[in-house]
Scaffold this motif. Sequence first.
Motif, mmCIF file in Angstrom:
data_model
loop_
_atom_site.group_PDB
_atom_site.id
_atom_site.type_symbol
_atom_site.label_atom_id
_atom_site.label_comp_id
_atom_site.label_asym_id
_atom_site.label_seq_id
_atom_site.Cartn_x
_atom_site.Cartn_y
_atom_site.Cartn_z
ATOM 1 N N ASP A 33 46.012 39.571 25.803
ATOM 2 C CA ASP A 33 44.921 40.527 25.689
ATOM 3 C C ASP A 33 44.451 40.934 27.077
ATOM 4 O OD1 ASP A 33 42.038 40.655 23.516
ATOM 5 O OD2 ASP A 33 42.723 42.035 25.058
ATOM 6 N N LYS A 34 44.726 42.189 27.461
ATOM 7 C CA LYS A 34 44.402 42.648 28.812
ATOM 8 C C LYS A 34 42.928 43.014 28.976
ATOM 9 C CE LYS A 34 48.659 42.426 30.283
ATOM 10 N NZ LYS A 34 49.321 42.023 29.063
ATOM 11 N N SER A 35 42.163 42.965 27.874
ATOM 12 C CA SER A 35 40.778 43.402 27.985
ATOM 13 C C SER A 35 39.885 42.333 28.626
ATOM 14 C CB SER A 35 40.227 43.767 26.605
ATOM 15 O OG SER A 35 40.190 42.619 25.770
ATOM 16 N N TYR A 36 40.331 41.092 28.667
ATOM 17 C CA TYR A 36 39.501 40.033 29.227
ATOM 18 C C TYR A 36 39.655 39.977 30.742
ATOM 19 C CZ TYR A 36 38.507 38.072 24.625
ATOM 20 O OH TYR A 36 38.062 37.883 23.348
ATOM 21 N N PRO A 37 38.562 40.011 31.489
ATOM 22 C CA PRO A 37 38.655 39.917 32.961
ATOM 23 C C PRO A 37 38.843 38.463 33.395
ATOM 24 C CG PRO A 37 36.373 40.138 32.315
ATOM 25 C CD PRO A 37 37.179 40.240 31.043
ATOM 26 N N MET A 38 39.404 38.286 34.572
ATOM 27 C CA MET A 38 39.615 36.963 35.156
ATOM 28 C C MET A 38 39.108 36.975 36.596
ATOM 29 S SD MET A 38 43.459 36.157 33.744
ATOM 30 C CE MET A 38 44.039 37.803 34.110
ATOM 31 N N LEU A 39 38.853 35.792 37.115
ATOM 32 C CA LEU A 39 38.524 35.630 38.524
ATOM 33 C C LEU A 39 39.819 35.303 39.263
ATOM 34 C CD1 LEU A 39 36.668 35.311 40.957
ATOM 35 C CD2 LEU A 39 36.194 32.976 40.204
ATOM 36 N N ALA A 40 40.210 36.150 40.205
ATOM 37 C CA ALA A 40 41.458 35.972 40.940
ATOM 38 C C ALA A 40 41.156 35.498 42.356
ATOM 39 C CB ALA A 40 42.238 37.279 40.979
ATOM 40 N N VAL A 41 42.016 34.589 42.853
ATOM 41 C CA VAL A 41 41.918 34.075 44.224
ATOM 42 C C VAL A 41 43.280 34.271 44.871
ATOM 43 C CG1 VAL A 41 41.349 32.114 45.683
ATOM 44 C CG2 VAL A 41 40.252 32.343 43.450
ATOM 45 N N THR A 42 43.345 35.124 45.875
ATOM 46 C CA THR A 42 44.629 35.492 46.483
ATOM 47 C C THR A 42 45.054 34.452 47.505
ATOM 48 O OG1 THR A 42 43.461 36.843 48.114
ATOM 49 C CG2 THR A 42 44.208 37.945 46.118
ATOM 50 N N LEU A 43 45.609 33.356 47.028
ATOM 51 C CA LEU A 43 46.047 32.283 47.924
ATOM 52 C C LEU A 43 47.254 32.678 48.755
ATOM 53 C CD1 LEU A 43 45.663 29.246 45.499
ATOM 54 C CD2 LEU A 43 44.096 29.979 47.292
ATOM 55 N N ASN A 44 47.907 33.785 48.396
ATOM 56 C CA ASN A 44 49.084 34.227 49.154
ATOM 57 C C ASN A 44 48.708 35.026 50.402
ATOM 58 O OD1 ASN A 44 48.038 36.321 47.670
ATOM 59 N ND2 ASN A 44 50.012 37.188 47.099
ATOM 60 N N GLY B 194 39.720 31.755 34.135
ATOM 61 C CA GLY B 194 39.266 32.531 32.998
ATOM 62 C C GLY B 194 40.268 32.442 31.864
ATOM 63 N N PRO B 195 40.328 33.443 30.972
ATOM 64 C CA PRO B 195 39.562 34.685 31.001
ATOM 65 C C PRO B 195 38.088 34.501 30.637
ATOM 66 C CG PRO B 195 40.860 34.557 28.992
ATOM 67 C CD PRO B 195 41.234 33.361 29.808
ATOM 68 N N TYR B 196 37.252 35.372 31.165
ATOM 69 C CA TYR B 196 35.828 35.391 30.864
ATOM 70 C C TYR B 196 35.544 36.463 29.811
ATOM 71 C CZ TYR B 196 34.957 32.525 35.027
ATOM 72 O OH TYR B 196 34.937 31.515 35.949
ATOM 73 N N ALA B 197 34.422 36.327 29.140
ATOM 74 C CA ALA B 197 34.073 37.309 28.121
ATOM 75 C C ALA B 197 33.631 38.631 28.740
ATOM 76 C CB ALA B 197 32.969 36.759 27.218
ATOM 77 N N HIS B 198 32.980 38.575 29.909
ATOM 78 C CA HIS B 198 32.456 39.790 30.542
ATOM 79 C C HIS B 198 32.670 39.712 32.048
ATOM 80 C CE1 HIS B 198 30.455 40.819 26.766
ATOM 81 N NE2 HIS B 198 30.002 39.582 26.730
ATOM 82 N N ALA B 199 32.873 40.872 32.666
ATOM 83 C CA ALA B 199 33.060 40.914 34.114
ATOM 84 C C ALA B 199 31.788 40.485 34.837
ATOM 85 C CB ALA B 199 33.488 42.316 34.547
ATOM 86 N N TRP B 200 30.620 40.812 34.257
ATOM 87 C CA TRP B 200 29.384 40.433 34.941
ATOM 88 C C TRP B 200 29.233 38.908 35.020
ATOM 89 C CZ3 TRP B 200 26.390 37.355 31.980
ATOM 90 C CH2 TRP B 200 26.428 37.505 30.591
ATOM 91 N N ALA B 201 29.828 38.176 34.067
ATOM 92 C CA ALA B 201 29.764 36.718 34.124
ATOM 93 C C ALA B 201 30.516 36.192 35.341
ATOM 94 C CB ALA B 201 30.337 36.129 32.845
#
Length: 691
Positions: free
Chosen positions: A100-111, A132-139
Amino acid sequence: MADPTTYRPAPGTIPTDPGVYKFRDEHGRVIYVGKAKNLRSRLTSYFADIASLHPRTRQMVTTAASVEWTVVGTEVEALQLEYNWIKEFDPRFNVRYRDDKSYPMLAVTLNEEYPRLFVYRGPRRRGVRYFGPYAHAWAIRETVDLLTRVFPARTCSAGVFKRHRQIDRPCLLGYIDKCSAPCIGRVDAEEHREIVEDFCDFLAGRTDLLIRKLERDMSAAAEDLDFERAARLRDDIGALRRAMEKQAVVLGDGTTADVVAIAGDDLEVSVQVFHVRDGRVRGQRGWVVERSDNGTDGDVIGEFITQFYGAQVDFDATVDVGEDRAHGESVPREVLVPELPANAAELEEWLCGLRGSRVTLRVPQRGDKKALFETVARNAGEALTQHKLRRAGDLTTRSAALTELQENLMLDQAPLRIECVDISHVQGTDVVASLVVFEDGLPRKSDYRHYAIRHAAGDGHSDDVASIAEVTRRRFLRHRADRDAPPPESGEVDAEPQTSAQPRKFAYPPNLFVVDGGAPQVHAAAAVLDELGVTDVSVIGLAKRLEEVWVPGEDDPMILPRSSQALFLLQRVRDEAHRFAITFHRSKRSKRMTASALDGIPGLGKTRRTALVTHFGSVARLREASLEEIAQVPGIGLTTARAVQSALGGDTVAEAGPESEVVSVESVVSETVNEAEMTVVTGDAGRGVDE
C-alpha cells in the motif's frame, strides 16, 4: 469463451506429486498460477461442471486455452515456486497483495555522507532505512520535531544543504540547535553519522539505554554545577519520553509479532496487519482484494503469508536495512492469525527458512494478544466497509461504461482492455507518441509505453496521420512477435525460479484501440491492422472538437450523449494518453535545449559538462561565475574556462531560449543518449511507467 474440455489433459497423464501449475490464454499469456499437494486431484477439480465453479474460477477456466505443470519435491518448494511465478508473470486471475503506497514512512538515507531524515512514500531504495508505515505524515513530522532536539540530524534537501554550505551559514534549524549543521562543519561526517545512528536506535526500540545515559549525564552536570547543561538534558529526556508515549505498549515482555486479521464477504476480503516490535505497535498495513475462490479464511491467510513475507524477504535481500529490521520489513518470531491454513506446518517451515530461526504461526486464544487481535479485526471490518462505500459507485459506473461501449460499437464483448495512442510535438519538432492501457476501466500503468517517432526525425514538420500509422505498426508488430515466440517448455523440472523468462505483456492484444483524432487517423490505424492481418481488434477515433467517435468505413461520426458513461470513459482514456505524451515530449525537449546550451564548446565533453553543472547547480549560476571559479572545477583548466565563459556570454545561450536557464544534473547526463538510442529505449522495448 473457450470450452475447458478442449484443453483438459487426460487424468492419467497428470502426476499425483506436489507441484505448481499455470493456466495460459490463447495468446500464451499466463493468467493463473497455483500450487497443489496432489496435482492430479487439484487440476481435475477445475474441469468439473462449470456451473458449480466459483464465478472467478469459472471465468478463468473459460479464458484459458492450456494448462501446464511443474513437479517439485516438497510442498515447501511448491510454496516458493508459486510465489516466484506470481511475481514474475503477474497473472490477472491471481490475487496480488501489493504494498500500500498510501502510507508514509520515515526514511533515513544511510547511503549518503551526511544522512538525512525525511517523510517518504513509494518503493524502497537501496541503502535507505525506513521506519513505519505511519498512519499520517504529520505523525512523522511531529516525531522528528520532538527527536531532533535530542538527535540534531540533518532534515534538509540536497539543494538546501549545498546552498548553505556555499554561503557558509546554517539554516534556521541550525541556529535553534535542532540541527547539528554539518553543512558549515559544526560537526564532521563521522560525528553526524553517530547522531543519526542514535536516532535510528531510539526508533528501533533501544530507548532505555539512551534515557539512562542521559540521566547519568544530567546528574554529572548537576554535580559539576553546570546547571544550564543539566536543564537541557532534563528537557531532552522529557522530549524522548513524550515520543515514547506516542507508541503505546500493547504487549509485555518485549513481544515481536505480526497480528493478522481479515474481514470479508463472498466477493472481497479485507486484510489488516499490525506490526508489534518490543511490545509496541510500530506500523500498520491494510489491503482489500477480491476473494479468489470459495476457500476458507485459512486459505486466504495462506495466500497472504506467502506473498507478503516473500516480498519482504526479497526486499531485505537487495536493500541493506540494518541489523535491526523491526519495522515490518522482515519475518517476526510470531505470526498471529484468525485461522490456521491447511498447510500451516509447511508455512511455518518456510517462514523459519526465511528468518533463519524459529517462527510460530498460531491463533491467539486469551489475554493481551487476543485483545489486540480483536482490535485488528475491527480495523479490518471498518476498512472493508469504507472500501465498499467508496467503490460501489465506481464499480457500477465502470460496468455501465463498458457495456454501453459494447452496445454502441456493436462489439462481440465488452472492451475489457482498451489502448489509446496520442501524438505530441511543437511545430514538428521532438515528435513523440504515448500508448496508455486501461483494463476493466482502470489505468494499468505498468503497460504504458513511450515512442519516439522515427519518420519525423529531422523533418522540421509533422504528419500526425503518418505518426499514428507508425505507432500502430510498431505496437502490433511487437504483439505479433511476442505471440509467435515459442512458450517456455513445461514438464518436470527443478523447483528453481525461472527468472530469465519475462511475461510477454504485448502478446495480449486490446479489445479496443483508440486513436486521438478523426477520420484520417482512424483510417490510417485500420489500414495498418489490415496490412498486418489483425482482425480481432476494433479501432475508433475520438476527435477533440466535438468529442465525435469515428469508426473505420463510416462517412459520419457517432455522437454519444454528453451524459454517456461510455463517452466519459473514452475521454478519460484519451486525456490520460495526452498527459502521458506531453510529459515525455517536455522531457525530450528539455534534453535538446540542454544540449544547445553547453554543446559545441571546444574542449567540453560529456564528463566536463556533468562536472560543471554538478558544481554550480545550473547553467544560470555557471554564467554568473567568474573565470577563476570555473577553472577551479576538477578537470576544467583556464583555457576551457575561457571557452565556457565566452560561449555562455555570447549568442549561443540566447538561441537556447529561456528554458535552458535552469538545467539539472540528470538532464546533462541524460543528454548524452543519442537519438537512435532514445528510440529504442522509449519505444516498444521500453517500459514507460509514469508513477
